[in-house]
Design a protein around this motif. Structure first.
Motif, PDB file in Angstrom:
ATOM      1  N   CYS A 134       0.863  -1.182   0.000  1.00  0.00           N
ATOM      2  CA  CYS A 134       0.000   0.000   0.000  1.00  0.00           C
ATOM      3  C   CYS A 134       0.899   1.233   0.000  1.00  0.00           C
ATOM      4  N   SER A 144      -1.274  -4.235  -5.486  1.00  0.00           N
ATOM      5  CA  SER A 144      -2.441  -4.606  -4.684  1.00  0.00           C
ATOM      6  C   SER A 144      -2.072  -5.820  -3.844  1.00  0.00           C
ATOM      7  N   GLY A 187      -3.951  -8.805  -0.922  1.00  0.00           N
ATOM      8  CA  GLY A 187      -5.229  -9.214  -0.366  1.00  0.00           C
ATOM      9  C   GLY A 187      -5.275 -10.677  -0.027  1.00  0.00           C
ATOM     10  N   ILE A 206      -3.669  -0.031   6.149  1.00  0.00           N
ATOM     11  CA  ILE A 206      -4.837   0.092   5.259  1.00  0.00           C
ATOM     12  C   ILE A 206      -6.004   0.769   5.975  1.00  0.00           C
ATOM     13  N   GLU A 235      -8.442   3.192   3.839  1.00  0.00           N
ATOM     14  CA  GLU A 235      -9.430   2.547   2.978  1.00  0.00           C
ATOM     15  C   GLU A 235     -10.624   2.055   3.794  1.00  0.00           C
ATOM     16  N   VAL A 276     -15.848  -3.280   0.617  1.00  0.00           N
ATOM     17  CA  VAL A 276     -14.471  -2.799   0.508  1.00  0.00           C
ATOM     18  C   VAL A 276     -13.522  -3.970   0.272  1.00  0.00           C
ATOM     19  N   GLU A 330     -13.803  -4.763  -3.511  1.00  0.00           N
ATOM     20  CA  GLU A 330     -13.302  -3.695  -4.371  1.00  0.00           C
ATOM     21  C   GLU A 330     -11.801  -3.457  -4.229  1.00  0.00           C
ATOM     22  N   CYS A 331     -11.239  -3.727  -3.043  1.00  0.00           N
ATOM     23  CA  CYS A 331      -9.851  -3.326  -2.779  1.00  0.00           C
ATOM     24  C   CYS A 331      -8.908  -4.479  -2.434  1.00  0.00           C
ATOM     25  N   PHE A 332      -9.415  -5.551  -1.839  1.00  0.00           N
ATOM     26  CA  PHE A 332      -8.513  -6.523  -1.219  1.00  0.00           C
ATOM     27  C   PHE A 332      -8.707  -7.960  -1.696  1.00  0.00           C
ATOM     28  N   GLN A 343      -7.206  -9.381  -7.709  1.00  0.00           N
ATOM     29  CA  GLN A 343      -6.589  -8.101  -8.059  1.00  0.00           C
ATOM     30  C   GLN A 343      -5.116  -8.086  -7.666  1.00  0.00           C
TER      31      GLN A 343
END
Length: 396
Positions: free
Chosen positions: A156, A178, A180, A323, A326, A368, A371-373, A377
């Protein structure tokens, strides 16, 4: 055509926490997308976790000293480097990283380094003597490891920013990828029932879950003191059903110290120590929890934090979990400072939160995460870094 990827890590023991868990999950997705992935570690080949590793593991141990030196690592890498398109180092300050540099820095084989938060200035402030020792071999070891890597991978933006503050002799190519974890598999109700069958006294409780190594940097002492303070301050009927679940390895000196602290604060009947939980039992712990808590002084990413979000469990975290922005922006939890006052405010917010708002936060947690973790991705981001920096290194 996929890449042939070799990860290098000190140990594939799952007790090592986030780095090895992240490696396994990245590897699974990369393999699914047509890449080949193997691991070289400094474990003793007879270790059970080597046998159980889901990725083919070349164990170069047994290693020696706390530095985990193994004379087999460098010759093996030199002999086999042509079998891989890229080598990825997971972590610093152990022989695994320096061994990769020794073997590869004058070869066409590119290597990347996941710092995994190990350049965070918190370690310098908290352990000044250890930091001085690191300075003794920084110029001839880790500095060179980072300088000659195709890129140093940060999970991050906050980690990348903080890394620049630890050592003044700092030079590397930086790339934020990214990061996750996988969405949980299995039936949530079955997993929840499994966990509650193992710990039946938790039925009907509003459980606050800590999951991870019981380590000084994770601030368990703050959590216990804040919990004890809240019990004294609030009416008994409001606190009667609240219980703290400590899930993770604690059979060591600091873990025993924390058990003694909890007992001295009168929390013996309020705290359950589960030991390490894995698989369905781990997911059951998340599904049985009302909230996840991590009052950490330093947390690069926090795989367990993201796993909680994936299960729709809002999180109570310090602003030293990298994080946190976020999570706060998504409304998926509460964030405060990494001190006793901050820990008390976190718990008080949780205790008083309106049930309707908490349900909304559960939805925000899942959103979240996706979409982010989500690990897909992260895997794509890693391959993108290899395509950009790895091929550039080969061309050079």
């Amino acid at each position: 055509m996929g890449f042939r990827i070799l990860h290098c890590i000190t140990s594939v023991n799952p007790a090592g926490g986030g780095p090895i868990e992240g490696l396994k999950q990245l590897a699974a997705v990369n393999i699914e997308h047509g890449h080949s992935v193997e691991v070289v570690s400094l474990d003793d080949p007879a270790s059970p976790w080597v046998r159980d590793c889901p990725v083919r593991c070349h164990a170069m141990g047994p290693s020696f000293s706390s530095y985990h030196y193994s004379p087999r690592l460098v010759p093996w890498l030199r002999a086999h480097r042509h079998e891989y398109d890229v080598v990825i180092v997971n972590g610093l300050w152990q022989y695994a990283s320096f061994g990769v540099w020794r073997a590869l820095h004058h070869t066409p084989t590119p290597y990347f380094v996941f710092a995994h938060g190990m350049l965070d200035p918190w370690f310098r402030r908290t352990y000044p003597i250890k930091h001085l020792k690191k300075w003794l071999y920084w110029p001839w070891a880790e500095y060179r490891v980072l300088r000659d890597a195709s890129a140093v991978l940060f999970t991050c933006e906050e980690e990348r920013r903080l890394a620049r503050q630890s050592f003044w002799l700092y030079k590397c190519g930086e790339f934020v990828v990214s990061y996750g974890t996988c969405a949980p598999s299995g039936n949530p109700e079955t997993q929840r029932a499994l966990f509650l069958d193992r710990f039946p006294h938790l039925r009907g409780k509003r459980c606050l879950l800590f999951l991870g190594r019981v380590h000084e940097k994770k601030g368990p002492d703050l959590l216990f003191r804040a919990f004890a303070s809240l019990i004294k301050q609030l009416p008994a009927d409001r606190m009667r059903d609240i219980h703290l679940v400590m899930a993770g390895p604690h059979d060591h000196a600091y873990g025993r110290e924390m058990q003694a602290l909890a007992a001295s604060l009168g929390l013996t009947e309020r705290v359950t120590w589960t030991g390490m939980v894995t698989g369905d039992l781990k997911w059951g712990a998340f599904h049985a929890a009302d909230a996840f808590v991590l009052t950490s002084h330093q947390e690069n990413f926090g795989i367990a934090v993201v796993e909680a979000l994936a299960c729709g469990v809002p999180v109570l975290i310090s602003n030293q979990v990298n994080i946190w922005r976020e999570i706060q922006q998504a409304g998926a939890g509460f964030v405060d400072s990494d001190d006793r006052a901050g820990a008390e405010r976190l718990l008080e917010q949780w205790v008083h939160v309106d049930p309707t708002r908490w349900q909304i936060m559960r939805g925000a947690a899942r959103k979240v995460f996706s979409e982010c973790f989500e690990i897909e991705q992260a895997a794509e981001s890693l391959i993108r870094a290899i395509q950009v920096y790895g091929l550039r290194s080969r061309a050079a």
